[in-house]
Design a protein around this motif. Structure first.
Motif, PDB file in Angstrom:
ATOM      1  N   VAL A  99       0.829  -1.207   0.000  1.00  0.00           N
ATOM      2  CA  VAL A  99       0.000   0.000   0.000  1.00  0.00           C
ATOM      3  C   VAL A  99       0.862   1.254   0.000  1.00  0.00           C
ATOM      4  CG1 VAL A  99      -1.808   1.252   1.229  1.00  0.00           C
ATOM      5  CG2 VAL A  99      -1.773  -1.256   1.287  1.00  0.00           C
ATOM      6  N   ALA A 100       0.561   2.135  -0.937  1.00  0.00           N
ATOM      7  CA  ALA A 100       1.216   3.451  -0.987  1.00  0.00           C
ATOM      8  C   ALA A 100       0.180   4.481  -1.400  1.00  0.00           C
ATOM      9  CB  ALA A 100       2.377   3.431  -1.981  1.00  0.00           C
ATOM     10  N   GLY A 101       0.376   5.722  -0.979  1.00  0.00           N
ATOM     11  CA  GLY A 101      -0.562   6.768  -1.355  1.00  0.00           C
ATOM     12  C   GLY A 101      -1.908   6.594  -0.692  1.00  0.00           C
ATOM     13  N   ALA A 102      -2.978   6.917  -1.425  1.00  0.00           N
ATOM     14  CA  ALA A 102      -4.322   6.890  -0.871  1.00  0.00           C
ATOM     15  C   ALA A 102      -4.872   5.472  -0.782  1.00  0.00           C
ATOM     16  CB  ALA A 102      -5.256   7.747  -1.729  1.00  0.00           C
ATOM     17  N   ALA A 103      -5.523   5.185   0.354  1.00  0.00           N
ATOM     18  CA  ALA A 103      -6.265   3.937   0.551  1.00  0.00           C
ATOM     19  C   ALA A 103      -7.559   4.347   1.242  1.00  0.00           C
ATOM     20  CB  ALA A 103      -5.473   2.949   1.401  1.00  0.00           C
ATOM     21  N   VAL A 104      -8.612   4.523   0.457  1.00  0.00           N
ATOM     22  CA  VAL A 104      -9.842   5.140   0.945  1.00  0.00           C
ATOM     23  C   VAL A 104     -10.972   4.120   0.972  1.00  0.00           C
ATOM     24  CG1 VAL A 104     -11.517   7.001   0.570  1.00  0.00           C
ATOM     25  CG2 VAL A 104      -9.094   7.357   0.005  1.00  0.00           C
ATOM     26  N   GLY A 105     -11.839   4.211   1.981  1.00  0.00           N
ATOM     27  CA  GLY A 105     -13.008   3.345   2.045  1.00  0.00           C
ATOM     28  C   GLY A 105     -12.621   1.881   2.072  1.00  0.00           C
ATOM     29  N   ILE A 106     -13.099   1.135   1.097  1.00  0.00           N
ATOM     30  CA  ILE A 106     -12.765  -0.278   1.034  1.00  0.00           C
ATOM     31  C   ILE A 106     -11.272  -0.482   0.790  1.00  0.00           C
ATOM     32  CG2 ILE A 106     -13.160  -0.602  -1.440  1.00  0.00           C
ATOM     33  CD1 ILE A 106     -14.609  -3.293  -0.569  1.00  0.00           C
ATOM     34  N   GLY A 107     -10.588   0.553   0.327  1.00  0.00           N
ATOM     35  CA  GLY A 107      -9.136   0.489   0.205  1.00  0.00           C
ATOM     36  C   GLY A 107      -8.456   0.326   1.551  1.00  0.00           C
ATOM     37  N   THR A 108      -9.144   0.750   2.616  1.00  0.00           N
ATOM     38  CA  THR A 108      -8.659   0.511   3.979  1.00  0.00           C
ATOM     39  C   THR A 108      -9.278  -0.747   4.574  1.00  0.00           C
ATOM     40  OG1 THR A 108      -8.183   2.843   4.473  1.00  0.00           O
ATOM     41  CG2 THR A 108      -8.612   1.414   6.334  1.00  0.00           C
ATOM     42  N   THR A 109     -10.595  -0.922   4.425  1.00  0.00           N
ATOM     43  CA  THR A 109     -11.243  -2.043   5.097  1.00  0.00           C
ATOM     44  C   THR A 109     -10.801  -3.397   4.544  1.00  0.00           C
ATOM     45  OG1 THR A 109     -13.211  -1.900   3.667  1.00  0.00           O
ATOM     46  CG2 THR A 109     -13.259  -0.687   5.763  1.00  0.00           C
ATOM     47  N   LEU A 110     -10.428  -3.454   3.279  1.00  0.00           N
ATOM     48  CA  LEU A 110      -9.963  -4.749   2.749  1.00  0.00           C
ATOM     49  C   LEU A 110      -8.660  -5.180   3.414  1.00  0.00           C
ATOM     50  CD1 LEU A 110      -7.390  -4.857   0.491  1.00  0.00           C
ATOM     51  CD2 LEU A 110      -9.013  -3.540  -0.850  1.00  0.00           C
ATOM     52  N   LEU A 111      -7.879  -4.207   3.895  1.00  0.00           N
ATOM     53  CA  LEU A 111      -6.616  -4.531   4.553  1.00  0.00           C
ATOM     54  C   LEU A 111      -6.847  -5.292   5.861  1.00  0.00           C
ATOM     55  CD1 LEU A 111      -4.751  -1.118   4.081  1.00  0.00           C
ATOM     56  CD2 LEU A 111      -4.706  -3.138   2.592  1.00  0.00           C
ATOM     57  N   LEU A 112      -8.024  -5.105   6.465  1.00  0.00           N
ATOM     58  CA  LEU A 112      -8.345  -5.797   7.710  1.00  0.00           C
ATOM     59  C   LEU A 112      -8.476  -7.302   7.493  1.00  0.00           C
ATOM     60  CD1 LEU A 112     -11.066  -3.304   9.049  1.00  0.00           C
ATOM     61  CD2 LEU A 112      -8.615  -3.338   9.605  1.00  0.00           C
ATOM     62  N   HIS A 113      -8.580  -7.726   6.234  1.00  0.00           N
ATOM     63  CA  HIS A 113      -8.756  -9.138   5.903  1.00  0.00           C
ATOM     64  C   HIS A 113      -7.547  -9.730   5.184  1.00  0.00           C
ATOM     65  CE1 HIS A 113     -12.948  -8.776   7.130  1.00  0.00           C
ATOM     66  NE2 HIS A 113     -12.893  -7.583   6.556  1.00  0.00           N
ATOM     67  N   CYS A 114      -6.509  -8.934   5.015  1.00  0.00           N
ATOM     68  CA  CYS A 114      -5.259  -9.442   4.467  1.00  0.00           C
ATOM     69  C   CYS A 114      -4.407  -9.988   5.623  1.00  0.00           C
ATOM     70  CB  CYS A 114      -4.502  -8.338   3.730  1.00  0.00           C
ATOM     71  SG  CYS A 114      -5.342  -7.748   2.234  1.00  0.00           S
ATOM     72  N   ALA A 123       1.527   6.900   3.522  1.00  0.00           N
ATOM     73  CA  ALA A 123       0.247   6.485   2.939  1.00  0.00           C
ATOM     74  C   ALA A 123      -0.887   7.180   3.684  1.00  0.00           C
ATOM     75  CB  ALA A 123       0.093   4.968   3.021  1.00  0.00           C
ATOM     76  N   ARG A 124      -1.980   7.432   2.985  1.00  0.00           N
ATOM     77  CA  ARG A 124      -3.112   8.163   3.567  1.00  0.00           C
ATOM     78  C   ARG A 124      -4.337   7.249   3.551  1.00  0.00           C
ATOM     79  NH1 ARG A 124      -0.682  10.776  -0.192  1.00  0.00           N
ATOM     80  NH2 ARG A 124      -2.432  10.682  -1.653  1.00  0.00           N
ATOM     81  N   LEU A 125      -4.705   6.765   4.726  1.00  0.00           N
ATOM     82  CA  LEU A 125      -5.822   5.845   4.854  1.00  0.00           C
ATOM     83  C   LEU A 125      -7.019   6.573   5.465  1.00  0.00           C
ATOM     84  CD1 LEU A 125      -2.932   4.275   5.649  1.00  0.00           C
ATOM     85  CD2 LEU A 125      -4.475   2.311   5.620  1.00  0.00           C
ATOM     86  N   ARG A 126      -8.222   6.205   4.995  1.00  0.00           N
ATOM     87  CA  ARG A 126      -9.410   6.898   5.497  1.00  0.00           C
ATOM     88  C   ARG A 126     -10.652   6.079   5.168  1.00  0.00           C
ATOM     89  NH1 ARG A 126     -12.149  12.531   3.581  1.00  0.00           N
ATOM     90  NH2 ARG A 126     -13.361  12.948   5.468  1.00  0.00           N
ATOM     91  N   MET A 127     -11.627   6.115   6.068  1.00  0.00           N
ATOM     92  CA  MET A 127     -12.907   5.427   5.857  1.00  0.00           C
ATOM     93  C   MET A 127     -14.038   6.446   6.009  1.00  0.00           C
ATOM     94  SD  MET A 127     -11.895   2.005   8.034  1.00  0.00           S
ATOM     95  CE  MET A 127     -11.030   3.020   9.248  1.00  0.00           C
ATOM     96  N   PRO A 128     -14.287   7.259   4.975  1.00  0.00           N
ATOM     97  CA  PRO A 128     -15.236   8.370   5.085  1.00  0.00           C
ATOM     98  C   PRO A 128     -16.686   7.967   4.794  1.00  0.00           C
ATOM     99  CG  PRO A 128     -14.206   8.433   2.939  1.00  0.00           C
ATOM    100  CD  PRO A 128     -13.623   7.241   3.658  1.00  0.00           C
TER     101      PRO A 128
END
Length: 249
Positions: A99-114, A123-128
């Motif tokens: 992961v690099a740069g933006a990880a927004v919404g499911i871009g963050t939540t999918l990481l919880l299952h990796c 990196a900029r993570l956010r669940m808006p």
């Protein structure tokens, strides 16, 4: 036309790369469908030892393509976004994310299952979700309070506060934070390749044991979130927020 999801096979490693740089790798229904199919095939293929999910060294993914979502919103749990969630949740092979740069919404939540996640420090993570009139998805309303405590999880899910890759590693959302996007992707690839030399049966059983605790509760929460998410998409709040997002863009 360039493929929005690039699939690459390197011996026992399957690489799934987001590839819509002009749209910050935002995910469409077609991309979700392709990701779900690839994960299901990898899970069934005895020659695949591990799966690597990544974007570019500048951007992981900006989350859902809002225009695509408004035109063809998911209506039930058989819609492509939820099929992707199901396929990632059920994948028996180790899944690594770079992961690099933006990880927004499911871009963050999918990481919880990796299983292993390597991020760049900046990196900029956010669940808006709330900011868009929506609600949490992919089990984040269960996983994050358990991982971070209610107060910090509320900051991320109720206020939609962003956080850095370095914070993600400190909080246990990521495995390790690296100095650059290139370093994060290189580390993720290096670790993913290590599964070439590890006994696949032992790896899969170990992952199964690690994931078995509260697995059924997690599945139920994901389904409940998904049903509420599809309802919220049709709400006046979400329609106004999403339409406003499109207008500002």
């Amino acid at each position: 036309m360039t493929d929005a999801i690039v699939l690459q096979r390197d011996r026992g490693l399957l690489i799934l790369q987001f590839n819509r740089p002009d749209k910050k790798n935002a995910l469409t229904r077609a991309m979700y469908h392709q990701l779900a199919a690839a994960l299901e095939q990898a899970d069934a293929d005895n020659t695949v030892n591990a799966v690597l999910i990544q974007g570019s060294s500048e951007c992981f993914t900006a989350g859902n393509d809002i225009g695509d979502f408004l035109q063809q919103p998911p209506t039930d749990l058989d819609s492509p976004p939820f099929l992707f969630m199901k396929s990632l949740l059920n994948c028996r092979k180790p899944v690594i994310a770079g992961v690099a740069g933006a990880a927004v919404g499911i871009g963050t939540t999918l990481l919880l299952h990796c299983d292993l996640v390597y991020v760049s420090r900046d990196a900029r993570l956010r669940m808006p979700f709330v900011n868009l009139g929506l609600c949490p998805e992919f089990g984040s309303s269960l996983i994050l309070p358990r991982l971070l405590g209610h107060a910090k999880a509320a900051e991320l899910l109720l206020l939609g506060e962003g956080f850095s890759g370095e914070q993600a590693a400190q909080w246990g959302i990521a495995t390790q934070a690296l100095d650059s996007g290139e370093a994060a992707l290189a580390k993720a690839r290096e670790v993913a390749e290590r599964f070439e030399t590890l006994a696949p049966g032992a790896v899969q059983i170990s992952k199964q044991l690690m994931k078995s605790v509260d697995r059924e509760q997690l599945r139920q929460v994901i389904e409940e979130e998904g049903a509420l998410f599809t309802q919220r998409l049709r709400s006046p709040e979400a329609i106004a927020a999403l339409s406003g997002f499109i207008a500002r863009r």
